[in-house]
Design a protein around this motif. Structure first.
Motif, mmCIF file in Angstrom:
data_model
loop_
_atom_site.group_PDB
_atom_site.id
_atom_site.type_symbol
_atom_site.label_atom_id
_atom_site.label_comp_id
_atom_site.label_asym_id
_atom_site.label_seq_id
_atom_site.Cartn_x
_atom_site.Cartn_y
_atom_site.Cartn_z
ATOM 1 N N THR A 79 0.845 -1.184 0.000
ATOM 2 C CA THR A 79 0.000 0.000 0.000
ATOM 3 C C THR A 79 0.880 1.233 0.000
ATOM 4 N N SER A 80 0.497 2.195 -0.809
ATOM 5 C CA SER A 80 1.219 3.462 -0.812
ATOM 6 C C SER A 80 0.187 4.578 -0.814
ATOM 7 N N ALA A 81 0.648 5.823 -0.768
ATOM 8 C CA ALA A 81 -0.261 6.972 -0.735
ATOM 9 C C ALA A 81 -1.062 7.071 -2.026
ATOM 10 N N SER A 82 -0.531 6.505 -3.106
ATOM 11 C CA SER A 82 -1.212 6.658 -4.387
ATOM 12 C C SER A 82 -2.022 5.438 -4.802
ATOM 13 N N GLY A 83 -1.952 4.323 -4.049
ATOM 14 C CA GLY A 83 -2.749 3.165 -4.445
ATOM 15 C C GLY A 83 -2.329 1.884 -3.765
ATOM 16 N N VAL A 84 -2.878 0.762 -4.271
ATOM 17 C CA VAL A 84 -2.633 -0.563 -3.718
ATOM 18 C C VAL A 84 -2.072 -1.449 -4.828
ATOM 19 N N SER A 85 -1.101 -2.279 -4.479
ATOM 20 C CA SER A 85 -0.523 -3.198 -5.450
ATOM 21 C C SER A 85 -0.494 -4.600 -4.841
ATOM 22 N N TYR A 86 -0.961 -5.592 -5.588
ATOM 23 C CA TYR A 86 -0.993 -6.964 -5.112
ATOM 24 C C TYR A 86 -0.500 -7.862 -6.235
ATOM 25 N N GLY A 87 0.238 -8.902 -5.925
ATOM 26 C CA GLY A 87 0.712 -9.788 -6.986
ATOM 27 C C GLY A 87 1.196 -11.115 -6.469
ATOM 28 N N CYS A 88 1.455 -12.017 -7.377
ATOM 29 C CA CYS A 88 1.994 -13.321 -7.037
ATOM 30 C C CYS A 88 2.891 -13.778 -8.182
ATOM 31 N N ASP A 89 3.761 -14.743 -7.890
ATOM 32 C CA ASP A 89 4.599 -15.261 -8.972
ATOM 33 C C ASP A 89 4.656 -16.778 -8.879
ATOM 34 N N TYR A 90 4.835 -17.393 -10.004
ATOM 35 C CA TYR A 90 4.988 -18.831 -10.123
ATOM 36 C C TYR A 90 6.243 -19.077 -10.937
ATOM 37 N N GLY A 91 6.925 -20.157 -10.667
ATOM 38 C CA GLY A 91 8.147 -20.369 -11.426
ATOM 39 C C GLY A 91 8.617 -21.801 -11.422
ATOM 40 N N ILE A 92 9.604 -22.039 -12.246
ATOM 41 C CA ILE A 92 10.239 -23.341 -12.362
ATOM 42 C C ILE A 92 11.734 -23.133 -12.166
ATOM 43 N N THR A 93 12.307 -23.922 -11.288
ATOM 44 C CA THR A 93 13.752 -23.921 -11.094
ATOM 45 C C THR A 93 14.240 -25.320 -11.409
ATOM 46 N N ALA A 94 15.205 -25.420 -12.299
ATOM 47 C CA ALA A 94 15.693 -26.737 -12.714
ATOM 48 C C ALA A 94 17.212 -26.767 -12.679
ATOM 49 N N GLY A 95 17.731 -27.934 -12.381
ATOM 50 C CA GLY A 95 19.176 -28.120 -12.372
ATOM 51 C C GLY A 95 19.533 -29.547 -12.749
ATOM 52 N N VAL A 96 20.696 -29.709 -13.333
ATOM 53 C CA VAL A 96 21.178 -31.021 -13.764
ATOM 54 C C VAL A 96 22.618 -31.178 -13.292
ATOM 55 N N ILE A 97 22.911 -32.310 -12.671
ATOM 56 C CA ILE A 97 24.275 -32.647 -12.289
ATOM 57 C C ILE A 97 24.641 -33.905 -13.070
ATOM 58 N N MET A 98 25.780 -33.851 -13.758
ATOM 59 C CA MET A 98 26.163 -35.003 -14.580
ATOM 60 C C MET A 98 27.580 -35.438 -14.250
ATOM 61 N N SER A 99 27.839 -36.726 -14.449
ATOM 62 C CA SER A 99 29.158 -37.284 -14.227
ATOM 63 C C SER A 99 29.357 -38.430 -15.206
ATOM 64 N N PHE A 100 30.525 -38.452 -15.849
ATOM 65 C CA PHE A 100 30.803 -39.468 -16.856
ATOM 66 C C PHE A 100 32.270 -39.840 -16.776
ATOM 67 N N LYS A 101 32.567 -41.141 -16.728
ATOM 68 C CA LYS A 101 33.940 -41.630 -16.742
ATOM 69 C C LYS A 101 34.026 -42.751 -17.760
ATOM 70 N N SER A 102 35.170 -42.808 -18.446
ATOM 71 C CA SER A 102 35.367 -43.852 -19.445
ATOM 72 C C SER A 102 36.840 -44.213 -19.516
ATOM 73 N N ASP A 103 37.109 -45.504 -19.617
ATOM 74 C CA ASP A 103 38.454 -46.029 -19.855
ATOM 75 C C ASP A 103 38.385 -46.895 -21.101
ATOM 76 N N ALA A 104 39.285 -46.661 -22.025
ATOM 77 C CA ALA A 104 39.325 -47.469 -23.249
ATOM 78 C C ALA A 104 40.777 -47.822 -23.550
ATOM 79 N N THR A 105 40.994 -49.066 -23.924
ATOM 80 C CA THR A 105 42.322 -49.513 -24.320
ATOM 81 C C THR A 105 42.236 -50.069 -25.730
ATOM 82 N N ILE A 106 43.103 -49.579 -26.589
ATOM 83 C CA ILE A 106 43.163 -50.047 -27.975
ATOM 84 C C ILE A 106 44.480 -50.804 -28.126
ATOM 85 N N LYS A 107 44.402 -52.088 -28.448
ATOM 86 C CA LYS A 107 45.580 -52.958 -28.560
ATOM 87 C C LYS A 107 46.092 -52.957 -30.001
ATOM 88 N N TRP A 108 46.799 -51.915 -30.385
ATOM 89 C CA TRP A 108 47.353 -51.815 -31.736
ATOM 90 C C TRP A 108 48.466 -52.836 -31.962
#
Length: 161
Positions: free
Chosen positions: A3-32
């Motif tokens: 509330t202020s001297a000049s009026g009233v303000s009301y609101g709401c918000d909705y949202g999405i928060t996303a996160g990804v954690i990744m891990s990758f390991k690889s061992d390869a042997t090539i027998k030339w």
């Protein structure tokens, strides 16, 4: 509600928060060296076994929110303003590559290694909750404010006369 001297303000918000954690390991042997029996002797014995170790760890995250605010000032009609807020997408990565060459019948071995970035600590907060410079901003944050529109307008009056 605000509330202020000049009026009233009301609101709401909705949202999405996303996160990804990744891990990758690889061992390869090539027998030339197994091909040595099939190569002509004049080419020499230059074949070697190759062992490749690869490690990748990373994290990405961000959020997007929708905010709607209603404002009333004096005798003016109630106005509605919508805003879309994107905090951006943050990311960090750790990469390590090791290549070992084992030459047949010689003591000459070689190794190449590349490492960059920082590993994620086990108990570290999610990337959306970090505000210091330990991440890379992949998409800069932005807001899309829409024009204020009256909640009730005169377009429906003709149906109620």
């Amino acid at each position: 509600m605000q509330t202020s001297a000049s009026g009233v303000s009301y609101g709401c918000d909705y949202g999405i928060t996303a996160g990804v954690i990744m891990s990758f390991k690889s061992d390869a042997t090539i027998k030339w060296t197994k091909l040595a029996a099939y190569t002509p002797k004049f080419l020499g014995d230059g074949l070697y076994d190759t062992n490749i170790n690869f490690e990748l760890e990373g994290e990405m995250g961000g959020s997007i929110h929708y905010e709607c605010t209603y404002t009333r000032k004096g005798q003016a009609p109630t106005m509605k303003q919508q805003v879309i807020i994107c905090t951006g997408i943050r990311g960090m990565a750790y990469v390590k590559v090791e290549v070992d060459k084992k030459y047949k019948n010689t003591e000459q071995d070689s190794r190449w290694e590349f490492e960059t970035g920082n590993k994620r600590e086990k108990n570290a907060p999610r990337i959306q909750e970090r505000y210091n410079g330990e991440y890379t901003e992949l998409l800069k944050g932005f807001t899309i404010p829409f024009d204020s529109v009256p909640v009730f307008d005169d377009s429906l009056k003709k149906y109620f006369d």
